[in-house]
Enzyme design. Structure first.
Site, PDB file in Angstrom:
ATOM      1  N   HIS A 327       0.853  -1.184   0.000  1.00 36.69           N
ATOM      2  CA  HIS A 327       0.000   0.000   0.000  1.00 36.69           C
ATOM      3  C   HIS A 327       0.893   1.240   0.000  1.00 36.69           C
ATOM      4  O   HIS A 327       2.017   1.211   0.517  1.00 36.69           O
ATOM      5  CB  HIS A 327      -0.919   0.006   1.235  1.00 36.69           C
ATOM      6  CG  HIS A 327      -1.976   1.056   1.197  1.00 36.69           C
ATOM      7  ND1 HIS A 327      -1.775   2.328   1.701  1.00 36.69           N
ATOM      8  CD2 HIS A 327      -3.247   1.039   0.714  1.00 36.69           C
ATOM      9  CE1 HIS A 327      -2.878   3.037   1.528  1.00 36.69           C
ATOM     10  NE2 HIS A 327      -3.778   2.280   0.934  1.00 36.69           N
ATOM     11  N   ASP A 386      -7.857  -4.620  -0.669  1.00 40.74           N
ATOM     12  CA  ASP A 386      -8.253  -5.226  -1.940  1.00 40.74           C
ATOM     13  C   ASP A 386      -7.964  -6.722  -1.976  1.00 40.74           C
ATOM     14  O   ASP A 386      -8.598  -7.458  -2.733  1.00 40.74           O
ATOM     15  CB  ASP A 386      -7.517  -4.551  -3.108  1.00 40.74           C
ATOM     16  CG  ASP A 386      -7.916  -3.102  -3.270  1.00 40.74           C
ATOM     17  OD1 ASP A 386      -9.119  -2.814  -3.221  1.00 40.74           O
ATOM     18  OD2 ASP A 386      -7.030  -2.249  -3.422  1.00 40.74           O
TER      19      ASP A 386
END
Length: 450
Positions: A327, A386
């Site tokens: 991320h 995700d």
């Protein structure tokens, strides 16, 4: 002429457009590409009270990575989730209230707010027939954006950007996004996919998550666990700081003084991008390829070999990425993924998909080690939201076409809060600088041009 054809003439003209500015100029002029500094940290462009992403701590003057934390209006998201899960309530409506108004609602305030959203769930007369059913698109985000822009025509106070009117518009959009998304999919599924057409009326007594499942499924049936996990997904996707691409878009466009529908349509355009809201689709597609390639999903050596092949651009889409890992802000852990993972296991057991869950868990354990070893990354890499959200949507039977719209159904709450915050601040129009690096060139008369 074929509307979609790229002709030889277009190809020739495109070659003239395909020019890149030399990379060294970005360093010379100290340009923070992507609005990030050399260490990858976001350039500070504004202040917000809506949410905080925490991934580092300072001890004795030294900044070090820490387990990721996400706060909505100063409250730890993990505590918010624990609260409504413990009390067996749905959490998205409570979260939207918190983001918009800055504090948690009491029992009556939440009931009144939920009832107001229920009243707003009905679309204007003939909107489904005249707008959604005509010219259905294969991309639901485009359908959603078109529907939002069209709602402008039905609003007699569309250009009024006073806070009460904008709040009214935002509440209506929060309520209507499930309908716009699912109806857009049903039109696509029927007119392009050749499937039966189902248009259910939203139930004002149901939560946002329940309404999504009610509107989508032919028989409108769903289990309590399915609805609660979808609700959890909405809560975890509702907001993520002012600097993410779509929320920053909300601020930029709102700062120009434009209407709510235009601002939200712009945010939808940002979220549609595969580098932003479309990432969970890539995760699901990657795992489908992995399952087809591996005869034994619990063979750690084979899974690790596949992950290496991904990084070496030898598997799946050959992009060199393990989707769902890493991320831009979090390093040691993404708190949203941490919260989600336990509930994902429960749903996999209900759905009889334990083998798939174990494969996901194995990849979550192995991938950070493989990435750190191959890419020499030492800050830490972990699963992001995700990684699991696509798997959850897959288990819920949601079509791939709705994965990103479901993200939008959640994030409209955060966008709304940020739009109101931007308008309330009455700040300057957001206008960063771009430096021209093309040399001054004299005009050449037509007769002298080669």
């Amino acid at each position: 002429m074929n509307f979609s054809e790229v002709t030889p003439e277009i190809l020739a003209l495109a070659a003239r457009c395909d020019r890149q500015i030399p990379q060294e100029l970005y360093s010379r002029y100290q340009v923070n590409r992507g609005l990030r500094d050399l260490q990858g940290n976001g350039v500070l462009t504004g202040l917000t009270e809506i949410s905080e992403i925490r991934s580092k701590k300072i001890a004795d003057g030294v900044e070090t990575p820490c387990e990721g934390k996400l706060f909505y209006r100063g409250i730890d998201v993990e505590e918010i989730v624990a609260g409504f899960i413990r009390e067996e309530r749905f959490g998205f409506e409570e979260t939207a209230y918190l983001l918009l108004f800055g504090e948690l609602p009491d029992k009556k305030e939440l009931a009144d707010f939920t009832a107001l959203l229920g009243q707003y769930r009905s679309l204007p007369t003939s909107f489904v027939r005249d707008i959604i059913m005509k010219a259905p698109s294969r991309d639901m985000m485009n359908t959603l954006a078109r529907s939002v822009l069209t709602l402008y025509s039905y609003d007699e106070a569309a250009d009024d950007i006073s806070i009460p009117n904008v709040l009214r518009q935002c509440l209506q959009l929060i309520a209507l996004f499930p309908c716009l998304s699912v109806y857009g999919y049903q039109a696509y599924s029927h007119y392009i996919g050749g499937n039966s057409l189902f248009i259910h009326t939203p139930d004002p007594a149901l939560s946002t998550a329940e309404n999504i499942l009610h509107l989508l499924r032919p028989d409108s049936s769903y289990s309590a666990l399915e609805a609660r996990i979808l609700d959890l997904a909405l809560v975890l996707h509702a907001e993520h700081g002012g600097g993410n691409n779509s929320t920053f878009t909300t601020h930029v466009v709102s700062s120009s003084g434009t209407d709510t529908y235009s601002a939200i349509a712009a945010s939808l355009g940002s979220l549609k991008g595969p580098k932003h809201g479309g990432a969970n689709i890539k995760v699901v597609q990657m795992f489908e390829d992995m399952k087809a390639a591996l005869p034994d999903w619990e063979d750690e050596e084979a899974v690790e070999y596949y992950l290496l092949a991904l990084l070496h651009k030898e598997a799946f889409d050959r992009a060199g990425l393990i989707y769902g890992m890493g991320h831009a802000v979090y390093s040691l852990s993404d708190p949203r993924a941490r919260v989600f993972s336990a509930f994902v296991k429960r749903l996999s057991e209900e759905k009889g998909m334990g083998a798939e869950y174990r494969l996901y868990a194995l990849v979550e354990r192995l991938a950070p080690k493989v990435i750190a070893r191959e890419r020499k990354i030492y800050k830490g890499v972990s699963a992001n939201i995700d990684f699991y959200s696509g798997f959850v949507y897959h288990m819920l039977g949601l079509p791939l076409e709705l994965y990103t719209p479901i993200f939008a159904v959640a994030r409209i709450a955060g966008w709304s809060a940020h739009r109101i915050e931007e308008l309330a601040a009455a700040g300057k129009i957001i206008r960063p600088a771009y430096k021209n690096v093309h040399p001054e060139t004299p005009y050449t008369p037509m007769a002298l041009r080669a």
